[in-house]
Design a protein around this motif. Structure first.
Motif: not given
Length: 276
Positions: A199, A32-33, A215, A19, A30
């Motif tokens: 993730d 999330r991808k 997570c 992230s 950060s």
């Protein structure tokens, strides 16, 4: 930078992403991808992204509303929610990428910024098997095969060797998840542009839903154990390998032997000598 990996197995799919994003040493944050799209009992899809953050966020934002005209006149437009194959979902994603390029590509070029986005799309729609695609900046894509059962985007080189040595289509899901985490740990160790939290999603074939979503931060007990164990075991294996013998001592695996098709490197010892 980032690192994402997706693995397609006979038993299911594994997705893992970090992230971290950065725009310089003092601009680390950060984001999330990973995105999960689930219609329980009908379809389960995961999207991973790397590259320019503004581009990937824009693509994800319009993906849910992007429509492709139906081939049949008067038919319903194609979306990720009514597509009957993952190939068609990949087509919709490619169209979303091209739509953002048409909107922002010229402006980005004037600002000296490349249109850079890399995406991995995988999942299963009822009526067909699981499929995994890598989508490029032009909106074109390729599909994973039995010979190439995983895709990586972002900072991929550090985590690739363990995947190549372990992953095959018959690898069990839990073993593949462990391998993906080792791959990520190797990348975290060698590249500061990849960072926690992570993730992780594990999907079992023909379930069209998943509760195996976690997570992972620096306090996660399993990941801490894996990080410490992998480092210790690597050191143990390294120490168990015999050192090269240069001093003439007896060994069954000499290092300095005459090559079959080449010659040892020649030293230049005077101004008159030539390499060739």
């Amino acid at each position: 930078m980032t690192y994402c990996v997706a693995i397609k197995l006979n038993a299911g799919l594994v997705f893992l992403s970090d992230s971290r994003t950065n725009a310089g040493l003092d601009q680390i944050s950060s984001f999330r991808k990973m995105m999960v799209y689930e219609n329980t009992g009908d379809r389960f899809m995961v999207l991973l992204s790397a590259g320019n953050l503004s581009i990937s966020q824009s693509v994800r934002e319009i993906l849910q509303v992007t429509k492709l005209p139906c081939a049949e006149e008067g038919g319903e437009a194609l979306t990720i929610w009514n597509a009957t194959s993952m190939f068609d979902v990949a087509r919709v994603l490619g169209a979303a990428v091209r739509r953002i390029y048409d909107r922002d590509g010229e402006s980005l070029q004037r600002a000296g910024v490349d249109f850079n986005v890399s995406l991995i799309l995988g999942g299963q729609i009822k009526g067909e098997g699981m499929r995994l695609f890598q989508v490029y900046s032009a909106g074109n894509f390729i599909e994973a095969t039995a010979e190439t059962p995983y895709f990586q985007v972002g900072e991929s080189k550090y985590g690739k060797p363990v995947l190549d040595r372990v992953i095959t289509p018959t690898t069990p899901l839990d073993e593949a998840a462990k391998c993906a985490l080792v791959s990520m740990d190797s990348t975290l160790k060698s590249n500061l542009s990849v960072g926690l939290p992570l993730d992780l999603v594990v999907y079992e074939v023909d379930q069209f839903a998943s509760e195996k979503i976690v997570c992972i931060d620096e306090h996660n007990p399993y990941f801490r154990m894996l990080h410490e164990s992998w480092g210790e075991r690597l050191r143990q294996v390294f120490d168990s390998i015999e050192d090269p013998a240069w001093n003439g001592r007896a060994t069954e695996v000499p290092l300095r032997v005459d090559p079959i098709r080449s010659q040892h490197l020649k030293k230049i010892t005077s101004p008159d000598e030539k390499l060739i």
